[in-house]
Design an enzyme around this catalytic site. Structure first.
Site, mmCIF file in Angstrom:
data_model
loop_
_atom_site.group_PDB
_atom_site.id
_atom_site.type_symbol
_atom_site.label_atom_id
_atom_site.label_comp_id
_atom_site.label_asym_id
_atom_site.label_seq_id
_atom_site.Cartn_x
_atom_site.Cartn_y
_atom_site.Cartn_z
ATOM 1 N N CYS A 237 -13.467 -107.825 32.596
ATOM 2 C CA CYS A 237 -13.773 -106.949 31.927
ATOM 3 C C CYS A 237 -16.508 -107.599 32.049
ATOM 4 O O CYS A 237 -16.094 -106.211 31.993
ATOM 5 C CB CYS A 237 -13.307 -106.431 30.514
ATOM 6 S SG CYS A 237 -11.816 -106.690 29.792
ATOM 7 N N HIS B 83 -5.528 -101.192 30.792
ATOM 8 C CA HIS B 83 -6.321 -100.769 31.875
ATOM 9 C C HIS B 83 -5.277 -101.729 33.112
ATOM 10 O O HIS B 83 -4.478 -102.602 32.281
ATOM 11 C CB HIS B 83 -7.366 -101.385 32.204
ATOM 12 C CG HIS B 83 -8.557 -100.915 31.424
ATOM 13 N ND1 HIS B 83 -9.599 -100.888 30.481
ATOM 14 C CD2 HIS B 83 -9.489 -99.837 31.634
ATOM 15 C CE1 HIS B 83 -10.414 -100.632 30.127
ATOM 16 N NE2 HIS B 83 -10.425 -99.550 30.171
#
Ligand code: GLY
Length: 252
Positions: free
Chosen positions: A247, A162
């Site tokens: 996250c 990501h």
């Protein structure tokens, strides 16, 4: 940076070790992951955050990585659409919780976008184009954000899960990140993470504090010079599953 007051987190499930991982760091310990998650929640509380804790959802081994399920601003929560079939659906229980707190918008099928690809820098949102976020998903997000006065910039990302696996905005024009993403910090201060310490590019600014992962001394020595109140957390078990500090929460 505006004051953050709330976070949504979800505890890891017993099948946490069955999630997606490319780390080659071995199987995580569920018990240790629970302890590290508890320490994470405590750290957020130390930063004056009211933490909403969702119980594990055993249908989704990666379900503790709630960041991927929404993009949240003062005005709106945009519910995303995870790309990996094993993660698609995690967003539904977040929608349920968020609906009580925020106006809702959604990324719609068949496009994909995950919150880990979204880096907010003041009023602009950088959107990583990765295996998890496609251009059409990014276009949808940009359009939705523009309704609320925000801009967006797409960033092609190679070889990183990501966008925020590789870069964090620390506030005050300071970034930490990998060389590949230095363009985002052009004209600003960027701490370049050294080889072997790439994991430390994922830091989490929460109000007056900066949460950093434990065990990355070269990055830490540069970060301390910035003068933030630093909280260090051991993230070993989440790292094994390709997860970082950002996250584990939706902060707003
Ligand atoms: N294991 C986290 C992810 O791949 O999304």
């Amino acid at each position: 940076m505006s004051k953050l007051t709330k976070a949504i987190v979800r505890k890891p499930g017993k099948n946490f070790a069955d999630g997606i991982s490319t780390s080659n760091l071995g199987k995580p310990s569920f018990e240790l992951a629970l302890d590290q998650h508890a320490a994470y929640r405590e750290a957020l509380k130390q930063c004056y955050i009211d933490v909403i804790v969702l119980e594990a959802d055993e249908r989704y081994p990666d379900g503790c990585f709630v960041e991927d399920t929404a993009v949240v601003t003062n005005e709106v929560a945009i519910i995303t659409r995870p790309a990996d079939p094993s993660r698609l659906g995690e967003e539904e229980s977040i929608l349920e919780t968020m609906s009580k707190l925020k106006k809702i918008e959604r990324i719609t099928a068949p496009e994909n976008l995950e919150g880990g690809d979204i880096l907010r820098v003041e009023k602009n949102f950088y959107i990583g184009i990765t295996k998890r976020t496609n251009v059409e998903g990014a276009n949808q997000l940009a359009q939705l954000l523009s309704k609320y006065g925000y801009t967006a910039t797409q960033v092609p990302v190679k070889d990183i899960l990501h966008l925020k696996t590789g870069i964090a905005y620390l506030g005050d024009n300071n970034f930490i990140g990998v060389d590949e993403l230095r363009g985002i910090a052009q004209g600003k201060n960027m701490i370049k993470v050294e080889q072997g310490e790439e994991y430390s590019a994922n830091c989490l600014r929460v109000n007056d504090s900066l949460i950093i992962p434990k065990g990355f001394p070269k990055s830490k020595s540069q970060i301390v010079r910035l003068g933030y109140n630093i909280i260090e957390l051991d993230m070993s078990e989440f790292r094994k599953m390709d997860g970082g500090l950002t996250c584990l929460s939706l902060l707003f």
